[in-house]
Design an enzyme around this catalytic site. Structure first.
Site, short mmCIF file in Angstrom:
data_model
loop_
_atom_site.label_atom_id
_atom_site.label_comp_id
_atom_site.label_asym_id
_atom_site.label_seq_id
_atom_site.Cartn_x
_atom_site.Cartn_y
_atom_site.Cartn_z
N ARG A 56 9.15 -11.54 0.33
CA ARG A 56 8.32 -10.37 0.65
C ARG A 56 8.70 -9.76 1.99
NH1 ARG A 56 4.87 -6.77 -1.96
NH2 ARG A 56 3.22 -6.06 -0.57
N MET A 93 16.29 -4.76 1.68
CA MET A 93 14.99 -4.12 1.45
C MET A 93 15.16 -2.90 0.56
SD MET A 93 12.81 -5.98 3.06
CE MET A 93 11.35 -4.94 3.10
N GLU A 133 0.82 -1.20 0.00
CA GLU A 133 0.00 0.00 0.00
C GLU A 133 0.87 1.26 0.00
OE1 GLU A 133 -2.24 -3.42 1.50
OE2 GLU A 133 -0.32 -2.54 2.07
#
Length: 433
Positions: free
Chosen positions: A281, A320, A72
């Site tokens: 993920r 990341m 998101e």
């Protein structure tokens, strides 16, 4: 009139019961947060924010954007950047619920925005939070609706827009089961900006007033590929062996890396020089993914420990914020979340990079996007593992086929841009209400 009164009473009872149940479950909710901190210590940090005690006190009248986690936040990025460009003097607050979402906010925006965790959905915490940030409007990304959050915003006359809204058939059925909570939430929204007409129709069926609905498209199509990104991808290819075919499994979840690793012998036989790039993920899975590859006697290299060499068979991306750079270095991308029942992940990122992209059968979270891309032959849906191995080998070996799919994918992205500006145009009047 009487029926309306009865409905209002029933809805009030439903929210009271929800609040009571949430209060009783708070010890378990906090214990779960602490438990998750075993794998990711960041869950045990900044806990006070989850109860509405905040480190920042932005000037009143700002825009508040809520993005649950990484996906998101990435979806909100084009909207946030456009808003900052057009409203440089307006404070912008972003909330997330996960540490990975927090890290993504810091990486993307640094000190240009205020970041905090969203408080638990109890009135005492939400009101404390709202008294501190005093926003002019709230933008909720996708479908993160909470009964008390919506009610508290209404009480303080804070308009709420649900942006980039999507609603799968399964989610719609779930919301319909709790209509006494769902309908009041929807009726408290100032506007729903739906991704597609199918999403819009489901919101209407759940009780959203038609005058509060707009179909704006998906902001994810407004992804901007940073200048020099493809050059960075080429540098990685030089390290790995420029001529080696590279397959990326992007945003993988438990069980998916293992499925692809089990297909390794078959794919490797057809593509002998293959390098498999695994991009989990969540950071707490980095070690497990590396161990899964080692257990199959494959030669692995973790990105945090150095570059892959020509001898490396499996490269584990245990860092990341590098997704697009890593995808830029791939030839073929397989989207994670689609080989297990999680609803899939966003295929627009590899599409914007012109990559041949495949996705498994579980893609309900992006059904409209995937179906449209598949219809344009800009993406391929695979139904089972046997077909997956065959199609991956085909695209890895056929340069022309994957380039053609990549060109079609880029064209699809370009043809669907514009949702961000449409959203900004909806938000601006709310800030001036």
């Amino acid at each position: 009139m009487r029926d309306r009164y009865v409905t209002q009473v029933w809805n009030s009872v439903a929210r009271f019961a929800y609040t009571l149940l949430y209060t009783l479950l708070m010890p378990l909710i906090v214990a779960r947060l602490w438990w998750r901190g075993r794998a990711n210590p960041a869950y045990r940090q900044r806990i006070a924010e989850r109860f509405g005690y905040l480190p920042h006190h932005p000037r009143a009248g700002g825009l508040w954007v809520h993005a649950v986690s990484v996906g998101e936040t990435l979806a909100a990025a084009p909207l946030v950047k456009r808003f900052l460009e057009q409203n440089p003097d307006t404070p912008l607050i972003i909330t997330t619920t996960t540490p990975t979402g927090s890290e993504q906010v810091k990486r993307l925006f640094g000190g240009r925005v205020f970041h905090m965790y969203l408080p638990y959905d109890l009135p005492v915490f939400i009101h404390r939070f709202l008294r501190t940030i005093r926003p002019a409007a709230l933008v909720v990304m996708e479908t993160e609706l909470w009964p008390n959050l919506m009610a508290c915003c209404e009480q303080r006359h804070i308009p709420v827009i649900l942006a980039n809204a999507r609603l799968s058939e399964k989610s719609a059925r779930g919301y319909a089961k709790f209509s006494a909570l769902t309908q009041p939430m929807l009726q408290r929204l100032s506007m729903v900006a739906a991704q597609h007409q199918s999403d819009a129709d489901r919101f209407l069926a759940l009780g959203l007033p038609p005058e509060r609905l707009a179909v704006t498209g998906s902001v994810k199509f407004d992804l901007t590929v940073a200048e020099g990104l493809n050059d960075k991808g080429a540098e990685l290819r030089q390290q790995w062996g420029r001529e080696r075919p590279v397959l990326a499994l992007a945003s993988s979840h438990p069980g998916e890396d293992e499925q692809v690793l089990d297909l390794w012998p078959e794919i490797h036989q057809a593509v002998p020089e293959l390098l498999l790039l695994l991009i989990p993920r969540h950071p707490e899975r980095f070690e497990a993914v590396g161990n899964a590859a080692r257990s199959r006697q494959l030669k692995i290299q973790r990105r945090s420990q150095g570059p892959a060499s020509e001898a490396t068979q499996v490269y584990v991306a245990d860092t990341m914020g590098e997704m697009l750079t890593l995808l830029a270095a791939a030839d073929v991308v397989l989207m994670g979340g689609s080989l297990v029942e999680l609803g899939g992940h966003n295929p627009i990122e590899p599409a914007a990079l012109g990559k041949a992209t495949l996705i498994g059968p579980n893609y309900m979270n992006f059904a409209a996007i995937v179906d449209a891309m598949a219809e344009d032959h800009a993406l391929e849906v695979v139904s089972d593992l046997n077909q997956l191995a065959t199609r991956l080998a085909y695209f890895l070996n056929d340069t022309e086929a994957r380039q053609l799919m990549g060109e079609r994918a880029q064209a699809t992205v370009d043809n669907n841009r514009g949702a961000v500006q449409r959203l900004v145009d909806l938000i601006d009047p709310l800030l001036k209400h």
